[in-house]
Design a protein around this motif. Structure first.
Motif, short mmCIF file in Angstrom:
data_model
loop_
_atom_site.label_atom_id
_atom_site.label_comp_id
_atom_site.label_asym_id
_atom_site.label_seq_id
_atom_site.Cartn_x
_atom_site.Cartn_y
_atom_site.Cartn_z
N GLY A 1 -8.61 -8.50 11.44
CA GLY A 1 -7.83 -9.00 10.33
C GLY A 1 -7.58 -8.06 9.18
N TRP A 2 -7.56 -6.73 9.42
CA TRP A 2 -7.24 -5.80 8.33
C TRP A 2 -5.74 -5.81 8.05
N ILE A 3 -5.41 -5.53 6.79
CA ILE A 3 -4.03 -5.25 6.40
C ILE A 3 -4.01 -3.85 5.78
N ILE A 4 -3.26 -2.95 6.39
CA ILE A 4 -3.08 -1.59 5.88
C ILE A 4 -1.61 -1.47 5.50
N GLU A 5 -1.32 -1.41 4.20
CA GLU A 5 0.07 -1.55 3.76
C GLU A 5 0.40 -0.62 2.58
N ASN A 6 1.65 -0.18 2.57
CA ASN A 6 2.21 0.54 1.42
C ASN A 6 1.45 1.82 1.09
N ILE B 1 -2.57 -6.08 10.55
CA ILE B 1 -1.20 -5.87 10.10
C ILE B 1 -1.12 -4.46 9.51
N ILE B 2 -0.19 -3.66 10.04
CA ILE B 2 0.05 -2.30 9.54
C ILE B 2 1.52 -2.24 9.15
N ARG B 3 1.81 -2.17 7.85
CA ARG B 3 3.19 -2.30 7.41
C ARG B 3 3.51 -1.41 6.20
N ASN B 4 4.75 -0.96 6.18
CA ASN B 4 5.31 -0.26 5.01
C ASN B 4 4.55 1.02 4.65
N ASN B 5 4.00 1.69 5.65
CA ASN B 5 3.29 2.94 5.41
C ASN B 5 4.16 4.13 5.79
#
Length: 653
Positions: A256-261, A318-322
């Motif tokens: 459940g990690w979120i890696i974003e921006n 979730i891996i987004r906007n990186n």
């Protein structure tokens, strides 16, 4: 009663929202971590943060390895690490070195006590592991030297640093004057470097010190968010699927990690890892030299299952906007630990461009066991290879991505049994697709390059029960069971090769389903024959050729659609000039009813939650305008000139 109710609400709010801790370069770790009395290091906050807490980090460069001690409880009660709004926050695995002494000419030397590195000296650690196939005759250290943010090239010997005309490899040409060499004894690490005529004590010179930047030391640290940082300089080890997989940042076998921006750059090997831990196997192929790597990989999968690999314990990230760049193995890698994840709106480029070593785990995105993983709306370019889905990409979807300028393939799908859905993508490299799988559906894509086919009759790989990690069986790859609908093919490939094709003519020797089911063939025959294919309603331009039994194909051999991609403000612009008869043949709705189920896994082409699937939107998520969709990834496609504007994530200040 009312007071009790209010008390319960306050307690619940505190549990969900938690505390906010602040970190500042002007802080002190003995402070309480408030906005007016912040901590000095992120690591201090990481030792005390609990579910629901927020850690806000203020402007500056933090040179530390963040090791989250605790995780969140669920998606609503996570621990959030965030850069303060509008502030530039770097977290680096490097240290500044400014006590260089001139050695000879423009070559400088620094001597560093080994105690400076603690229990990890990256100039002593050697790059190694399974599937690392070529180091070009020498050892490579995990250390790195950076001059004003740019990585130099490690060289074999001190003599080569001094000899500026020494070019042992083509990849050294750009770095022929930007070299470094290291030597380590029992007490001291010595680094020699050529700094382009600059004084390293006046410029910014940094060296790798830490193996990772934001990565737990233990597994099971769940529900962490990392948002808005600039992350760089990690001495990561080679990350094959049969070993512990380090990344500059990653959840390390958590959920459940979120890696974003974030901006993520200069990992020795991998930028983001959503891969496996050490328990299920660590380089046994290399270390024990008994079983082959593919057998070790099967062993790893079954060991992981025995140790609790399932949706409840790992994955769903979730891996987004990186923005991910300048890593030498992968932008994103993973095996087993990335199941059920979503990867979208990332900009991944310049992966493995220095080419100082080579192995079979290199690409912008390289995932094993991408079960129900969604890879959507990413811009991926100028890497060694674009996306590589290897083993068990069952239920995965690759959708609405732009891929271009890869010397190998945009998309490599290897030894998967399906169902795998590839839709609404723009694939523009010379080889758009390398297919060593079966059970894949391709719909509404633009294939600007060719299709390469490769058999794997001796590669027995798992297939799974639908939407689960549990293994249903093992089988080899004979090709086929693929579907192609509503795609545009525009290859100009003139290479003569028995494995490279300009279109779905790659399947000319495959049967149709009716050739099997209505001619008395038994399941045993499928072990020795090519599987049926399902192909229709595609458009063929330039030199592209259709499947020889395709229905409703538009074949315009020799017509040049003038497919062109140019960089523009904020992203890229694609133009394509479609023929006047572009809409002259009928197209089909691509949905679960049309696609059916993959032959080997008997799992349906459907949504990850098990509901029926319909491709009802285009590259921009725009619904199809007409009663029948058009070919290609844009609902508004029409005869004549068409333009797509494609934004990209750019973070670097």
């Amino acid at each position: 009663m009312t007071n009790l109710f209010l008390t319960l609400i306050c307690c619940f709010t505190l549990l969900v929202n938690g505390k906010e801790y602040h970190v500042s370069k002007q802080g002190n770790d003995n402070n309480p971590g408030s906005k007016t009395a912040p901590f000095k290091t992120i690591s201090k906050a990481a030792t005390i943060a609990l579910a629901g807490d927020i850690i806000t980090v203020h402007e500056g460069t933090y040179r530390e390895r963040v090791n989250p001690l605790n995780g969140g409880l669920n998606d609503q009660q996570r621990i959030t690490y965030r850069a303060a709004q509008g502030e530039v926050v770097w977290i680096k695995g490097s240290e500044v070195i400014n006590n260089w002494k001139r050695y000879k000419g423009d070559v400088w030397k620094v001597s560093i006590a080994n105690s400076f590195f603690g229990d990890f000296n990256p100039y002593k650690e050697i790059l190694k592991g399974d599937w690392l196939m070529d180091t070009y005759g020498r050892d490579h250290h995990l250390g790195e030297v950076y001059l004003n943010g740019e990585a130099l090239y490690e060289i074999n010997t001190l003599e080569q640093v001094l000899d500026l005309t020494s070019l042992k490899r083509a990849s050294d040409q750009e770095g022929s004057k930007y070299k470094w060499y290291c030597s380590v004894n029992d007490t001291t690490t010595e680094i020699y470097a050529h700094f382009k005529g600059q004084n390293p004590n006046k410029a910014l010179v940094e060296i790798n010190v830490r193996p990772t930047v934001f990565f737990p030391k233990k597994t099971g640290v769940n529900y962490i968010t990392v948002s808005g940082f600039y992350l760089a300089h990690a001495a990561t080890q080679w990350a094959p699927p049969t070993a512990e997989q380090e990344g500059l940042i990653g959840p390390y076998w958590s959920k459940g990690w979120i890696i974003e921006n974030n901006y993520i750059a200069y990992s020795k090997c991998s930028g983001i890892s959503i891969g496996k831990d050490r328990k299920s196997g660590h380089n046994e192929w290399t270390n024990l030299k008994v079983k082959h790597g593919t057998q070790r990989e099967r062993d790893v999968i079954f060991k992981a299952l025995q140790q609790g690999w399932n949706k409840e314990t790992v994955g769903s990230h979730i891996i987004r906007n990186n923005e991910i760049t300048d890593c030498e193995q992968t932008g994103i890698c993973g095996h087993l630990g990335g199941v059920f994840s979503k990867i979208y709106n990332n900009h991944i480029y310049n992966i493995h461009i220095r080419k100082q070593f080579f192995g079979y785990e290199i690409g912008g995105i390289k995932l094993h066991a991408a079960i129900d993983v969604e890879i959507t709306s990413n811009v991926i370019h100028d890497n060694f290879r674009g996306i590589w889905l290897d083993w068990q990409a069952q239920g995965a979807r690759v959708s609405k991505n732009l891929l271009f300028n890869h010397p190998l393939e945009d998309l490599f799908i290897e030894v998967n049994h399906g169902p795998l859905l590839v839709d609404n993508n723009i694939l523009l490299s010379e080889i758009s697709l390398l297919n060593v799988s079966q059970g894949t559906a391709f719909a509404h894509n633009i294939f600007g390059g060719s299709i390469k086919m490769r058999l794997a009759p001796d590669r027995f790989t798992p297939y799974h029960f639908a939407h689960a990690t549990a293994v249903m069986g093992l089988m080899s790859i004979l090709h086929g069971d693929d579907r192609y609908y509503n795609n545009i093919f525009a290859s100009n490939n003139t290479h003569a090769s028995p494995t490279i094709f300009t279109g779905t003519n790659a399947y000319n020797k495959h049967p149709l389903a009716t050739d099997y089911w209505y001619k008395g063939k038994s399941p045993k025959d499928f072990a020795a024959h090519k599987l049926p294919v399902y192909i229709g309603s595609n458009v063929y331009y330039n030199l592209s050729k259709p499947f020889n039994r395709e229905a409703d194909a538009l074949v315009k051999t020799g017509y040049n659609p003038e497919l062109k991609l140019e960089e523009s403000i904020g992203g890229y612009t694609l133009t394509i000039n479609l023929s006047n008869d572009f809409n002259s043949t009928p197209k089909v709705w691509v949905n679960s009813a049309l696609l059916g189920a993959a032959f080997q896994s008997e799992a349906a082409f459907e949504n990850p939650n098990g509901t029926p699937m319909t491709i009802s939107t285009d590259f921009y998520n725009t619904p199809w305008i007409n009663a029948s969709p058009v070919a290609g990834p844009l609902a508004s496609f029409k005869p004549g000139l068409n333009t797509l504007n494609i934004p990209v994530t750019k973070k670097l200040p």
